[in-house]
Design an enzyme around this catalytic site. Structure first.
Site, PDB file in Angstrom:
ATOM      1  N   GLY A 109     -15.878  58.023  -7.027  1.00 15.04           N
ATOM      2  CA  GLY A 109     -16.393  56.688  -6.755  1.00 15.04           C
ATOM      3  C   GLY A 109     -17.464  56.288  -7.751  1.00 15.04           C
ATOM      4  CG  ASP A 163     -20.287  54.790  -4.457  1.00 17.94           C
ATOM      5  OD1 ASP A 163     -19.357  55.419  -5.015  1.00 17.94           O
ATOM      6  OD2 ASP A 163     -20.481  54.825  -3.228  1.00 17.94           O
ATOM      7  NE  ARG A 164     -19.767  61.379  -4.739  1.00 15.71           N
ATOM      8  CZ  ARG A 164     -19.066  62.497  -4.837  1.00 15.71           C
ATOM      9  NH1 ARG A 164     -17.743  62.448  -4.930  1.00 15.71           N
ATOM     10  NH2 ARG A 164     -19.680  63.669  -4.863  1.00 15.71           N
ATOM     11  CG  ASP A 190     -25.657  56.755  -1.276  1.00 15.49           C
ATOM     12  OD1 ASP A 190     -26.155  56.194  -0.277  1.00 15.49           O
ATOM     13  OD2 ASP A 190     -25.184  56.118  -2.232  1.00 15.49           O
ATOM     14  CB  THR A 221     -19.943  53.699   5.289  1.00 22.99           C
ATOM     15  OG1 THR A 221     -20.462  52.366   5.282  1.00 22.99           O
ATOM     16  CG2 THR A 221     -18.730  53.772   6.195  1.00 22.99           C
ATOM     17  CB  THR A 236     -20.954  60.780  28.358  1.00 25.06           C
ATOM     18  OG1 THR A 236     -20.321  61.508  29.415  1.00 25.06           O
ATOM     19  CG2 THR A 236     -19.988  60.671  27.188  1.00 25.06           C
TER      20      THR A 236
END
Length: 243
Positions: free
Chosen positions: A95, A97-98, A117, A120, A173
Site C-alpha cells: 500500500g 500509504d505504508r 499506523d 481501519t 457480553t
C-alpha cells in the site's frame, strides 16, 4: 503553482497544501461521503493553478479523481521515493500509504525505525539502518474487529470504542467483547513490536505511532512514541518523482 498533497484512506481523505514548513491541512473528508461525488469539493473551489501528489488505498476513488482531474494529480509509486530500498519486499502488493509512512520515518532518522499506523487496519512499516524497507504486519483495527463480530455473528452487538483497557473478566457480553478485542490487540501489537525489533537486530529502535486510534495505543503501551502530526502527508512531501 500550488502543490497539494492527498492521502486517500479507507476512512478519511486528507487534503493539504505543501508550504516551506511542511504540509498544512486544508480539509479532511470522510471517504464514504466522497465516493459517490466522484470529485473533491476543495479542488473544485480552487481559484489558482494547482497540482497534487497523492497516495490512495481506495481504487474507486483514485479512478474517479484520475478521470476528473487527469494529470494534475500524480498518484505516487514506490520509485518516487528513491531514498528507500524496496528490494526486500514485493512492492506490487504494498500500500502506498505504508510507503509514505516509511518515507516520513526515514526523513526523521537514519537508524532502524518502526511505524505503527492505527487506523481501519493496523499496520507496521519497518526500515533498517541501511534504509531498506523490511516489510511489516497488518491486522484488523479495533473498530474493524468490532464490526466483524457484529456482522458475522447472530447475537453479538456492535460496541463503541473506549480509551480505557477493560477488565479481563467481562460480566456482560459487551464488556467481554471489549476485553477480548482491546486487551488482545494490545498484546498483539506488543508482540509484533518485540518480534520486529528482534528481526531488525535493533532492540531499542523507536516505534512511531500515527493514525486515528493512535492515542489508545500510546496510552497503554509506554514504549511507543507519538509520530509528528500529518505523518503520512509528511511522507508524501518527501517524494522525488521523475519529471
Amino acid at each position: 503553482m500550488q502543490r497539494l498533497l492527498l492521502n486517500i484512506g479507507n476512512t478519511h481523505i486528507q487534503v493539504a497544501t505543501l508550504t516551506e514548513h511542511g504540509p498544512e491541512l486544508l480539509v479532511c473528508y470522510d471517504t464514504p461521503d466522497i465516493r459517490p461525488l466522484e470529485m473533491l469539493p476543495v479542488l473544485e473551489a480552487m481559484t489558482t493553478p494547482w497540482d497534487a501528489w497523492a497516495v490512495s488505498v481506495v481504487p474507486p476513488v483514485r479512478l474517479s479523481l484520475e478521470q476528473r482531474y487527469g494529470r494534475r494529480i500524480r498518484f505516487l509509486a514506490p520509485e518516487d521515493f528513491p531514498l528507500i530500498d524496496f528490494s526486500p519486499v514485493d512492492t506490487s502488493t504494498l500500500g502506498m500509504d505504508r510507503i509514505a509512512n516509511a518515507a516520513a520515518a526515514r526523513s526523521l532518522t537514519n537508524s532502524a525505525v518502526i511505524v505503527l499506523d492505527c487506523g481501519t487496519a493496523i499496520t507496521t512499516e519497518s526500515l533498517d539502518s541501511q534504509g531498506r524497507f523490511r516489510g511489516g504486519a497488518i491486522l484488523p483495527g479495533r473498530m474493524l474487529q468490532r464490526k466483524n463480530l457484529a456482522a458475522y455473528t447472530a447475537q453479538l452487538p456492535l460496541i463503541p470504542l473506549g480509551q480505557d483497557v477493560p477488565a479481563a473478566l467481562g460480566c456482560r457480553t459487551t464488556e467481554a467483547i471489549a476485553a477480548g478485542i482491546d486487551r488482545g490487540i494490545i498484546g498483539a501489537v506488543r508482540e509484533i513490536v518485540t518480534a520486529t525489533r528482534r528481526e531488525l537486530e535493533s532492540a531499542d529502535c523507536p516505534v512511531l505511532v500515527t493514525g486515528g486510534d493512535a492515542p489508545f495505543f500510546i496510552r497503554h503501551l509506554p514504549e511507543l512514541t507519538p509520530a509528528p502530526d500529518l505523518f503520512t502527508l509528511r511522507g508524501i512531501a518527501t517524494a522525488a518523482p521523475a519529471v
